[in-house]
Design a protein around this motif. Structure first.
Motif, mmCIF file in Angstrom:
data_model
loop_
_atom_site.group_PDB
_atom_site.id
_atom_site.type_symbol
_atom_site.label_atom_id
_atom_site.label_comp_id
_atom_site.label_asym_id
_atom_site.label_seq_id
_atom_site.Cartn_x
_atom_site.Cartn_y
_atom_site.Cartn_z
ATOM 1 N N GLU A 169 37.830 48.909 36.878
ATOM 2 C CA GLU A 169 37.764 50.108 37.706
ATOM 3 C C GLU A 169 36.607 50.996 37.286
ATOM 4 O OE1 GLU A 169 41.637 51.779 37.203
ATOM 5 O OE2 GLU A 169 42.484 50.691 38.914
ATOM 6 N N GLN A 170 36.405 51.110 35.977
ATOM 7 C CA GLN A 170 35.294 51.919 35.479
ATOM 8 C C GLN A 170 33.953 51.327 35.903
ATOM 9 O OE1 GLN A 170 34.901 54.774 33.638
ATOM 10 N NE2 GLN A 170 37.074 55.210 33.898
ATOM 11 N N GLU B 59 41.553 48.530 33.884
ATOM 12 C CA GLU B 59 40.917 49.836 33.679
ATOM 13 C C GLU B 59 39.405 49.687 33.543
ATOM 14 O OE1 GLU B 59 42.611 51.761 30.309
ATOM 15 O OE2 GLU B 59 44.309 52.585 31.415
ATOM 16 N N TYR C 55 33.648 51.794 39.873
ATOM 17 C CA TYR C 55 33.633 53.113 40.483
ATOM 18 C C TYR C 55 33.062 54.227 39.600
ATOM 19 C CZ TYR C 55 36.955 50.584 43.422
ATOM 20 O OH TYR C 55 37.559 49.645 44.216
#
Length: 218
Positions: free
Chosen positions: A139-140, A136, A143
């Motif tokens: 991904e942060q 997570e 993106y």
């Protein structure tokens, strides 16, 4: 000593008698605020169990920037993955407050896990959750905008035990520089965003802490 009856920290997956044995008979070491607790150049056959205080686990990039992996508190092992591998993790840890740790032999922890299948499964679940959280975060970073990463982080590290209505406090030991390291940004940018989020009511600064409002079920 940390409260053994009211904690979700990793150490509470272990038998209470074993925790008490470590706490009462283990070698205790104290680190001053700002001191380096562990580094990846110092091989050791022990793992540290935090008895009191807060610390951060981080990597140092080749350009000197810190990438903070995790915030640690009483009841956490520092760099738990080191129990299961002989390879260096590359992680450092530093005291955010005065920190007291108990030095526990890694072999003793491994033996406790080997003889207790339920503990082994619980640790597997714990490490799986850590992997999910790491994905997570990646991904942060890859993106998300800095503002989105900051809100995501504040919600992740907020303390549910001190909730006031839907407001959750951030540990007071966490600085703007620490937050910047965790969202791959600069301290100046994080400070500007905190002021912006305060203006729009996403967070508030109260009792000397940053508080963020959200429903834990979100």
């Amino acid at each position: 000593m940390f409260d053994q009856s009211n904690s979700t920290r990793i150490v509470h997956l272990f038998p209470k008698s074993k925790i008490e044995e470590w706490l009462n008979h283990g070698r205790e070491i104290t680190f001053k605020k700002g001191s380096l607790i562990t580094n990846n150049t110092r091989p050791t056959q022990e793992i540290y169990l935090i008895k009191k205080g807060d610390a951060r686990l981080f990597h140092i990039h080749e350009d000197g920037k810190e990438c903070i992996l995790e915030l640690l508190a009483a009841g956490d092992f520092i760099d738990l993955i080191g129990i299961f591998t002989e390879k260096k993790s590359g992680a450092f840890s530093k005291a955010l407050t005065e920190v007291k740790v108990i030095a526990v032999p890694k072999e003793e922890v491994r033996k406790e896990i080997q003889k207790n299948p339920l503990l082994a499964m619980a640790l597997l679940g714990y490490l799986s959750e850590k992997l999910r959280e790491t994905i997570e975060i990646l991904e942060q970073v890859a993106y998300g905008r800095v503002e989105e990463r900051l809100v995501f982080l504040l919600r992740k590290i907020a303390d549910p035990s001190k909730k006031e209505n839907l407001w959750y406090p951030i540990p007071v030991s966490i600085t703007h520089q620490d937050l910047a390291g965790m969202v791959a940004s600069s301290r100046e940018t994080v400070t500007l965003l905190i002021n912006k989020l305060t203006l729009f009511g996403v967070i508030r600064q109260h009792k000397g802490k940053i508080w963020i409002r959200f429903d834990k079920n979100e």
